[in-house]
Every structure is written in C-alpha cells, then in structure tokens.
Enzyme design. Structure first.
Site, PDB file in Angstrom:
ATOM      1  N   CYS A  48       0.797  -1.228   0.000  1.00 43.21           N
ATOM      2  CA  CYS A  48       0.000   0.000   0.000  1.00 43.21           C
ATOM      3  C   CYS A  48       0.830   1.280   0.000  1.00 43.21           C
ATOM      4  CB  CYS A  48      -0.940   0.020   1.207  1.00 43.21           C
ATOM      5  SG  CYS A  48      -1.685  -1.585   1.604  1.00 43.21           S
ATOM      6  N   CYS A  51       1.746   3.627  -3.110  1.00 43.17           N
ATOM      7  CA  CYS A  51       0.779   4.600  -3.638  1.00 43.17           C
ATOM      8  C   CYS A  51       0.269   5.570  -2.574  1.00 43.17           C
ATOM      9  CB  CYS A  51      -0.419   3.887  -4.252  1.00 43.17           C
ATOM     10  SG  CYS A  51      -0.030   3.109  -5.824  1.00 43.17           S
ATOM     11  N   HIS A  52       0.058   5.084  -1.349  1.00 42.15           N
ATOM     12  CA  HIS A  52      -0.600   5.923  -0.328  1.00 42.15           C
ATOM     13  C   HIS A  52       0.390   6.637   0.601  1.00 42.15           C
ATOM     14  CE1 HIS A  52      -4.634   4.431  -1.351  1.00 42.15           C
ATOM     15  NE2 HIS A  52      -4.083   3.237  -1.452  1.00 42.15           N
ATOM     16  N   MET A  89      -7.408   1.420  -7.662  1.00 42.96           N
ATOM     17  CA  MET A  89      -7.216   0.647  -6.435  1.00 42.96           C
ATOM     18  C   MET A  89      -7.406  -0.838  -6.766  1.00 42.96           C
ATOM     19  SD  MET A  89      -6.906   0.434  -3.025  1.00 42.96           S
ATOM     20  CE  MET A  89      -7.444  -0.673  -1.705  1.00 42.96           C
ATOM     21  N   HIS A 328       6.352  11.582 -10.691  1.00 40.63           N
ATOM     22  CA  HIS A 328       6.683  10.158 -10.614  1.00 40.63           C
ATOM     23  C   HIS A 328       7.844   9.850 -11.554  1.00 40.63           C
ATOM     24  CE1 HIS A 328       5.707   6.130  -9.221  1.00 40.63           C
ATOM     25  NE2 HIS A 328       5.791   5.706 -10.470  1.00 40.63           N
ATOM     26  N   HIS A 371       1.692   7.566 -17.162  1.00 45.49           N
ATOM     27  CA  HIS A 371       2.749   6.718 -16.596  1.00 45.49           C
ATOM     28  C   HIS A 371       3.724   6.363 -17.720  1.00 45.49           C
ATOM     29  CE1 HIS A 371       4.782   3.350 -14.647  1.00 45.49           C
ATOM     30  NE2 HIS A 371       4.295   3.782 -13.506  1.00 45.49           N
TER      31      HIS A 371
END
Ligand code: DHE
Length: 548
Positions: A48, A51-52, A89, A328, A371
C-alpha cells in the site's frame, strides 16, 4: 478472545530493518492483537505504501489518515480493499492477493494512527555500507568476453535478484542477489558499473568487467526507495552515484567507485503551490543531465524538481523548480536536452530544459494518470519529433511535440491522442531505428489484454484514426497457468528486437519474449526456472546513453 489491554502494549514490528511502535491506543480504537498489527503493518509497507505513502498522506492513491478513514468507517474500508475501484485501487480481496482475515485486519489497521518508521542518517548509512571489492583490487581491464553494451539487466522482482542476459545469445550469464523487490537498474556513463536499487533501499553496485560480473559495493540508503542514477556529464563520468528514498524522504550522493555516502539531503519542506509543510515528500525518478553536472530529482508530494549541481558537493547548489504535485517517472526527449516527467495524479507532464535549468511547459495529457516510464521518442510524419506516454487509468496514449526549433507550433503541446489496448498501461517504448511504438497494458484486469501489447506504425500516425496491431505475447510464450502480465518493452542495442517480460506469480512459470521489430514476429522465448517474476529490463547501452 482479545485482551484489549494486552493488545495495546506498545510493541515493535519489523519490516526488514524498520522498527515501528504501535501508536498508543485512543478510546474507540479497533481491537488488534500485536501479531495482527505486525502483519498488517508489513502488508501496508509491501502493498500500500507505494501509492498511499508511509505516513498515509496520499499520492497516486488517496490519503488514508485517520481524519478520513474514521468517518468512512470499518465496513467501507473493508469493502474498498476487497473490491477495489476503477480508478486504480486493486481488488485485493477478490483477486485472492489478501485473505478475508487480512482484509479485515487492514481495515482495522487503517483506523489506527500511522506508525512512523525511524530516520536513517549518516550513521545508519555508514553502518550498512560495504565495499566488497576495493577499487584497487578490481580488474584494470574487462576480464570477460561479454558484449557489455548489449547485455540486459533483468529485475527478478520477488526473488530479490537480477539476471544478466546476453543480448545476442539470450544466455543467462549470471544471477546476482540484490535485495528485497529490486526495482530498477541504471548504468554508469562508461558502461562499466551497474547500479540496482530495491524497495528496501539497498543499492548494489556491480562491476561488469569482472570475469563473472558481481557486486563490489552495497549500502542501504533508507527503508523504502525506488531510484538510483549516476553522473553522466562530460568530465564527471562514473564519479558519483545518487539514490533517492521514499522513507526517510531524502537523497544521498555517493562516491561512484565505492558507494561511500558523501552528502545526504532531506526533501522535507513546503508544497510548491500552497506552501504548507509536508513531512514526507518522497523522491521519485532521478535523472543525470547530459548538459550540466546536475541530477534532476523529482520530489513527489511537494511537486518540485531539484536540479542538484554536483560540481562541488561541499557547496551544494540546488535549483528548485516549482513543477506539479505527485511527480513520478519520466525521461529525456531525443536531443537529451529536455526532461519530460509525469505529475501522474494531476494528469500532467512537466517539461524541464536541462540546458537552461528552467521549466518550459506543463501539459495536460487528457488521459487519466500518465505513466511514461522513461517515455518513447518517435519521429512523427506530421509533427516531427514527439515524446509519448501511456496512462494507468485509461487506454489513451498522449503524443507531445518536442522540437521547438524545427516545429515551434507543436512544441510542448499535446499533438495527438492514440487509443491502445486498455487501461492499466505502464510503459511505452520505441527506438531511433524503429518504425514502431509499443504500448503495454500490464495492470488491466482482463487477462487477454494484460497478456498482449499494442503496436502502432509510426509512418501511419498521420492517418485519421491510426490502427494498432495486437501481439498476444503470453499466448506466444505458451504459458497457460496464472494471469501472466506483459510488462516493459526494452530494445537491444542495435534496435532490431524488443524484449518483453511475461510476469507471472512467483511460483509459476514466467518468460521473456523477444520480438523482431521489423516483422513483429516472435524471434525467441527465454524460459528458465531461475527467471522468477521478471519485470524491468535494462539494456546497458540504451540505459547509459538514454536511448528510448
Ligand atoms: Fe516502479 C520505475 C515507483 C510499482 C516496475 N518506479 C519507477 C520509478 C519510480 C517507481 C519512482 C522511476 C525511477 C527512476 O527513473 O529513477 N513503482 C513505483 C511505485 O511507487 C509503485 C507505483 C508502487 C510500489 O509499491 O513500488 C511502483 N514498478 C511498480 C511495479 O509494480 C512494477 C511494474 C514491477 C516491479 O518490479 O515492482 C514496477 N518501475 C518499474 C520499472 C521501472 C520503474 C520496470 C523502470 C522503467 C524504465 O524503463 O526506466
């Protein structure tokens, strides 16, 4: 049953070397036993946090701080984790990646305050630093007959290894242990040294001149990381290496021969727009400039690109450019002067002129979550040199003009949108000698889609709705078990073939499929029981010279 007072004794859990305290209990907190908490914490870091965020403040994924999770409540969280969402998600429950008990524990874990892992400064770095073969004990010339420039470094994700595969014979020359979930490989300007970094923030430096290439130095630069790069500017070749960490949020400049840590810089600070303090601005992609003695460091949460001048690291000069939040990945245009990088959760590409150290544009890609990887440079029949990115959230590919001199009307504008296989794309690829643009759909839930790649013909891009050819690579590889996913095309040095990973579960068969770029037919399948979960592939020449 659970004894709540025993359950909330502060206790330690470990992920690798991370030691975290269970935050103290507050009234109304859900019940978790220490072992449940430890398991959930480990799952959080593995699945997790990417991403979080470690502190759960959100980036590619939503924020999961308790002011958000508590009003939503246990059931909402449990269902969200189980079923996922179309916005990206994953469906951890229904995919079978987490058991019902694990999902239940994760939902309770998210109702508790986030655990803060410890800092990692010079003392910890030096403790973890090992010179395995000192520079004076290394060969003075290449001791093997490997064609180094056509060698591929292949990430074996779940094995914590890389494979070095010969680009002509497809032979696995050696397998090197590197660390937990190794992420990327980068190569020194001379082509001699290969650097890999794992999610556990371990950097391993490999000497490709040794009889059998192997590690000569290693260091841990934090507890979570994704990026490593080396100095490429003329006169500084192989002099420095740099690694960026997710946790602690910082980067470190190291000696290019030994990985000795020289200078650590924290990235904590203000967001570029609201100028509020952010405690966890993670370091995403890092790129070594060809125009100046500089590293370009993407600072994700504050939305800044730091141009770090390494000509005098004792008097470090940093040009801090306001870009966009959630930076990113990214790469250079075909002239290598401009850095194009995705602010993925904001749907934008930021363009930096590495010669002038200036931001030249921020472009909407009109798709969800660009991306690019390092992107793909192609010569468009109508718009001249353009750079491409696909998207995680939909099937679109954005083409952006990159030629302000020859095609000023199209420079830094999105000139065309293509439609490829589907959402869940991670990487696009082309090569200066190729007439093709390849687009994967790695994370698409549909097995046929994630098992294929779309190919556009560059000389046909001037047509109204350019069509693509589908290459069913998983079918070609002849792998029936699991849902192997096609990921990240990488060309050989000559640019006449492109390799794709067929990425299956760790206990199932994976492969690499080699495609002839002229005929779009399969040329070879590399299968070997040592090829466990192959993901990224890095051709030595194309990576060191930034050819993509
Ligand atoms: Fe990556 C590059 C971060 C998940 C394969 N990945 C990068 C870079 C970053 C990053 C910041 C750019 C490094 C650079 O250029 O200096 N990746 C992250 C994440 O935070 C994320 C989303 C979640 C996580 O928990 O790690 C993530 N990445 C993945 C995967 O699941 C992939 C597909 C498989 C794997 O091996 O983990 C994956 N990432 C890659 C690859 C590259 C990469 C192959 C290099 C692409 C290139 O061509 O340069």
């Amino acid at each position: 049953g659970d004894d709540a007072s025993a359950a909330y004794q502060p206790s330690l859990t470990t992920l690798g070397q991370i030691q975290v305290e269970i935050p103290g209990r507050k009234p109304g907190d859900p019940v978790m036993t220490p072992s449940e908490y430890q398991d959930a914490n480990t799952i959080y870091f593995q699945r997790c946090a990417g991403c979080h965020g470690v502190l759960r403040k959100g980036a590619t994924g939503k924020a999961l701080t308790t002011d958000i999770t508590r009003p939503n409540g246990f059931e909402y969280l449990r269902d969200f984790i189980t079923y996922g969402s179309p916005a990206g998600m994953p469906n951890w429950g229904t995919s079978g990646d987490m058991t019902e008990e694990q999902v239940d524990a994760m939902a309770r874990y998210l109702l508790l305050e986030p655990a803060v892992p410890p800092e990692w400064g010079m003392a910890e770095m030096r403790d973890s630093w090992k010179v395995i073969v000192a520079p004076e004990d290394r060969p003075t010339e290449k001791m093997n007959d490997i064609d180094i420039d056509n060698l591929f470094s292949v990430t074996l994700r779940d094995a914590g290894e890389i494979a070095l595969i010969d680009g002509a014979s497809y032979e696995i020359k050696t397998i090197i242990e590197t660390g937990y979930a190794v992420h990327i490989s980068r190569i020194s300007a001379s082509g001699r040294y290969l650097f890999v970094i794992g999610r556990d923030a371990k950097v391993v430096m490999i000497d490709l001149w040794m009889e059998t290439p192997g590690p000569v130095a290693e260091i841990k630069v934090g507890s979570e990381a994704r990026s490593v790069e080396t100095s490429k500017f003329e006169g500084y070749e192989d002099q420095y290496a740099i690694a960026g960490a997710y946790w602690p949020p910082q980067f470190v400049i190291m000696d290019g021969d030994t990985l000795e840590p020289l200078r650590i810089k924290s990235t904590r600070g203000m967001t570029y727009d609201e100028q509020d303090f952010h405690p966890e601005p993670r370091v995403a992609a890092i790129l070594g400039s060809h125009y100046k003695p500089e590293f370009l460091v993407n600072v994700k949460e504050t939305g800044k690109i730091m141009m770090v001048d390494y000509s005098d690291i004792d008097a470090l000069k940093i040009t801090e450019i306001n870009a966009e939040r959630f930076l990113h990945d990214g790469g250079l245009d075909s002239t290598q002067r401009y850095f194009l990088t995705a602010a993925n959760a904001r749907g934008k590409i930021v363009v930096i002129d590495t010669k002038e150290s200036k931001k030249v544009a921020v472009i909407e890609t009109e798709g969800e979550t660009p991306h690019p990887g390092r992107g793909a440079n192609i010569n468009h029949p109508t718009y001249g040199p353009v750079w491409a990115t696909s998207h995680l959230g939909d099937d679109t590919v954005a083409l952006i003009g990159t030629d302000p001199e020859g095609n000023p009307d199209h420079a830094w504008k999105m000139v065309q949108q293509l439609y490829a296989l589907g959402g869940g794309s991670l990487f696009v690829k082309s090569h200066p000698t190729s007439n093709h643009l390849y687009v994967d759909a790695t994370l698409n839930p549909d097995a046929e889609t994630s098992g294929s790649v779309a190919v556009f013909k560059i000389d046909e891009l001037g047509q109204e709705e350019p069509e693509y050819t589908v290459l069913p690579l998983v079918e070609w590889a002849g792998i029936a078990e699991g849902q192997p996913r096609v990921v990240q095309g990488e060309f050989n040095q000559a640019g006449n073939e492109i390799w794709f990973s067929i990425w299956n579960a760790a206990d199932l068969e994976s492969a690499i499929v080699v495609v002839d770029d002229k005929t779009l037919e399969m040329k070879h399948v590399i299968k070997d029981e040592r090829l466990v979960t192959p993901t990224g592939k890095f051709n030595v020449f194309n990576t060191r010279a930034d050819v993509y």
